[in-house]
Design a protein around this motif. Structure first.
Motif, PDB file in Angstrom:
ATOM      1  N   ALA A   1     -87.618  31.646 115.352  1.00 24.82           N
ATOM      2  CA  ALA A   1     -87.833  31.074 114.022  1.00 24.82           C
ATOM      3  C   ALA A   1     -88.387  32.138 113.082  1.00 24.82           C
ATOM      4  O   ALA A   1     -87.929  32.295 111.939  1.00 24.82           O
ATOM      5  N   SER A   2     -89.357  32.877 113.570  1.00 20.49           N
ATOM      6  CA  SER A   2     -89.979  33.929 112.778  1.00 20.49           C
ATOM      7  C   SER A   2     -88.973  35.031 112.458  1.00 20.49           C
ATOM      8  O   SER A   2     -88.905  35.537 111.326  1.00 20.49           O
ATOM      9  N   PHE A   3     -88.171  35.386 113.454  1.00 22.81           N
ATOM     10  CA  PHE A   3     -87.173  36.441 113.268  1.00 22.81           C
ATOM     11  C   PHE A   3     -86.138  36.053 112.210  1.00 22.81           C
ATOM     12  O   PHE A   3     -85.883  36.792 111.256  1.00 22.81           O
ATOM     13  N   PHE A   4     -85.526  34.869 112.359  1.00 19.96           N
ATOM     14  CA  PHE A   4     -84.478  34.465 111.423  1.00 19.96           C
ATOM     15  C   PHE A   4     -85.022  34.266 110.011  1.00 19.96           C
ATOM     16  O   PHE A   4     -84.348  34.581 109.031  1.00 19.96           O
ATOM     17  N   ARG A   5     -86.248  33.765 109.900  1.00 16.57           N
ATOM     18  CA  ARG A   5     -86.811  33.595 108.559  1.00 16.57           C
ATOM     19  C   ARG A   5     -87.067  34.940 107.900  1.00 16.57           C
ATOM     20  O   ARG A   5     -86.871  35.097 106.685  1.00 16.57           O
ATOM     21  N   GLY A   6     -87.498  35.920 108.692  1.00 12.04           N
ATOM     22  CA  GLY A   6     -87.672  37.261 108.144  1.00 12.04           C
ATOM     23  C   GLY A   6     -86.371  37.857 107.664  1.00 12.04           C
ATOM     24  O   GLY A   6     -86.355  38.758 106.811  1.00 12.04           O
ATOM     25  N   PHE A   7     -85.270  37.336 108.181  1.00 11.05           N
ATOM     26  CA  PHE A   7     -83.931  37.789 107.792  1.00 11.05           C
ATOM     27  C   PHE A   7     -83.348  36.917 106.675  1.00 11.05           C
ATOM     28  O   PHE A   7     -82.149  36.962 106.412  1.00 11.05           O
ATOM     29  N   ASP A   8     -84.213  36.117 106.041  1.00 15.43           N
ATOM     30  CA  ASP A   8     -83.858  35.257 104.904  1.00 15.43           C
ATOM     31  C   ASP A   8     -82.925  34.111 105.269  1.00 15.43           C
ATOM     32  O   ASP A   8     -82.186  33.606 104.424  1.00 15.43           O
ATOM     33  N   VAL A   9     -82.943  33.682 106.527  1.00 12.25           N
ATOM     34  CA  VAL A   9     -82.179  32.513 106.948  1.00 12.25           C
ATOM     35  C   VAL A   9     -83.091  31.284 106.838  1.00 12.25           C
ATOM     36  O   VAL A   9     -84.262  31.345 107.217  1.00 12.25           O
ATOM     37  N   LYS A  10     -82.575  30.183 106.318  1.00 15.88           N
ATOM     38  CA  LYS A  10     -83.350  28.944 106.280  1.00 15.88           C
ATOM     39  C   LYS A  10     -83.524  28.439 107.710  1.00 15.88           C
ATOM     40  O   LYS A  10     -82.558  28.400 108.477  1.00 15.88           O
ATOM     41  N   VAL A  11     -84.746  28.023 108.060  1.00 15.97           N
ATOM     42  CA  VAL A  11     -85.057  27.666 109.447  1.00 15.97           C
ATOM     43  C   VAL A  11     -85.702  26.289 109.528  1.00 15.97           C
ATOM     44  O   VAL A  11     -86.677  26.002 108.821  1.00 15.97           O
ATOM     45  N   ASN A  12     -85.136  25.431 110.397  1.00 18.87           N
ATOM     46  CA  ASN A  12     -85.773  24.185 110.797  1.00 18.87           C
ATOM     47  C   ASN A  12     -86.274  24.380 112.223  1.00 18.87           C
ATOM     48  O   ASN A  12     -85.483  24.677 113.120  1.00 18.87           O
TER      49      ASN A  12
END
Length: 464
Positions: free
Chosen positions: A191-202
């Motif tokens: 979750a932390s990784f994808f959000r750092g990559f500007d992906v919306k995360v649930n």
């Protein structure tokens, strides 16, 4: 000894298998290691620890540049895709594989590629797509076959929008939105990784709080910062069904909610890799999670067959698995082993910010009615953190009010998994050597992150 006979055969070349093989061969035993895949290293090197942490490092550097005023204008036009990040991880994996293969080559450990299956308690058959099946005999075996992501039967993992923590490393595009089901260590890290990559995360958590084994203050800090980054966290939810469509995937919750995203990452548990190994036929029981029961020497119910690493469950850490492999091989070689895993094993959780802890939490100390005090050092006050811009986080020391014994250390922020080892070394000392005064009276380099120990110790001491 004939070609297909060994003193010991190790099944699996991850950390547990490597530790076992190296210990036995150094003791003069003839050793072979069976690896199902064409390259050594196991899940740790290819699907777990190494690739996920390499990805996390790449994204963290991107975030650091994005937030640093001097480089802000350079980042604005930079378009990096998820497959490109995967490529950056490949170089690390290849280096790890090359190094680990050299260990076996230098020490004359035969690497047998294929799937191992017990024919009888002293014989395994190795099946490979590229070679005829062969049988190998050994005096002892160490099962270090690791674990795999748990896959419920009602979810279609062949669909291109549905992934687990292994197949997410094969995703061929950058998703706009991802739903992560399971908020354990793997779920929080991704979750932390994808959000750092500007992906919306649930992030969907089946429990009432994130990572409940951590100190409550750390849990609160993690929850706050994940939400502050824009991650939507939903607690106490369970899925009812997963509906994959051509343009999205919908997660139907038992609460009635429907969560729509481009990709679903199912990260809710792991199972031991024990299927089709013939273990039941030779008298070794497998529990519902695919794991094997072992005694203090890592022996299964068949004494000359040992098991280590994820296949035996807790603590399911690469660092611990390597030691378990060494201890099991020591018992085989000498007939006894006085070594045991250390009581306080450090945790390393590679979210952003990073988390690491060792020892007991405030909750545990309160329940045990142990009189303790708390010392804090907030990174925003440390010169080194101000220089690097990594000001989010803290170091927290829990110590006995009367003896000043260090009872627990909890770190949240940049380089936490490195910082923790200083405190771990002091906690491991016996008697008066494990004492808060060590940090107060020791001269630390300045400016460093390690200085946080002195700051936290003084902060706690002043509370007495």
């Amino acid at each position: 000894m004939v070609a297909n006979e060994y003193d010991m055969i190790v099944i699996g070349s991850g950390p547990g298998g490597e530790g076992a093989a190296m210990k036995a061969v150094k003791a003069g035993k003839r050793v072979a290691i069976v690896e199902k895949y064409m390259k050594v290293g196991g899940g740790c090197s290819h699907w777990g620890t190494i690739p996920s942490k390499a990805l996390r490092h790449a994204v963290q550097r991107l975030v650091d540049f994005r937030n640093y005023p001097m480089f802000e204008h350079l980042i604005q036009g930079l378009n990096i895709s998820y497959p490109q990040l995967l490529k950056s991880a490949e170089s690390v994996i290849n280096k790890q594989v090359k190094m680990r293969q050299s260990f076996y080559d230098r020490n004359n450990v035969d690497v047998l590629h294929g799937h191992a299956r017990f024919i009888d308690p002293h014989t395994v058959e190795v099946l490979s797509d590229n070679a005829p099946r062969k049988r190998y005999h050994a005096e002892a075996f160490i099962v270090a076959s690791g674990s795999s992501p748990y896959r419920p039967k009602d979810i279609d993992f062949t669909h291109p929008r549905i992934h687990d923590s292994d197949t997410i490393l094969q995703l061929d595009h950058t998703p706009y939105c991802i739903t992560i089901y399971g908020a354990g260590v793997i779920g929080c890290e991704y979750a932390s990784f994808f959000r750092g990559f500007d992906v919306k995360v649930n992030l969907i958590n089946t429990r009432d709080k994130l990572l409940a084994f951590l100190d409550d203050e750390i849990i609160d800090a993690l929850s706050y910062h994940l939400r502050d980054q824009g991650i939507l966290i939903r607690h106490n939810e369970e899925y009812a069904a997963v509906e994959p469509l051509d343009d999205c995937v919908i997660l139907h919750m038992k609460s009635g909610k429907q969560i729509k995203s481009d990709v679903l990452l199912f990260a809710n548990g792991r199972s031991g890799n024990s299927r089709d190994m013939g273990l039941e036929q030779i008298g070794i029981a497998i529990n519902r999670r695919g794991q094997l029961e072992v005694n203090a020497n890592y022996q299964t119910s068949v004494p000359h067959i040992y098991a280590v690493g994820d296949i035996v469950g807790y603590p399911s850490l690469a660092s611990a698995a390597y030691d378990q492999g060494r201890f099991a091989a020591t018992h085989f070689v000498t007939g006894q082993c006085d070594h045991r895993l250390i009581e306080d094993i450090p945790t390393g959780i590679y979210t952003s910010p990073e988390i690491s802890s060792v020892g007991r939490t405030e909750r545990e100390l309160t329940e045990s009615k142990i009189p303790y005090e708390v010392g804090h050092a907030f990174f925003k006050s440390l010169a080194r953190a101000q220089i690097t811009g990594q000001t989010v986080g803290m170091l927290k020391i829990l110590f006995h009010r009367e003896t000043l014994e260090i009872l627990g250390i909890h770190c949240f922020g940049s380089e936490s998994a490195e910082i923790i080892h200083i405190g771990q070394a002091i906690m491991a000392q016996k008697g008066d050597a494990n004492n808060l005064m060590y940090f107060i009276n020791t001269t630390f380099n300045y400016p460093t992150m390690a200085e946080a120990y002195r700051v936290a110790a003084l902060n706690g001491y002043n509370r007495l």
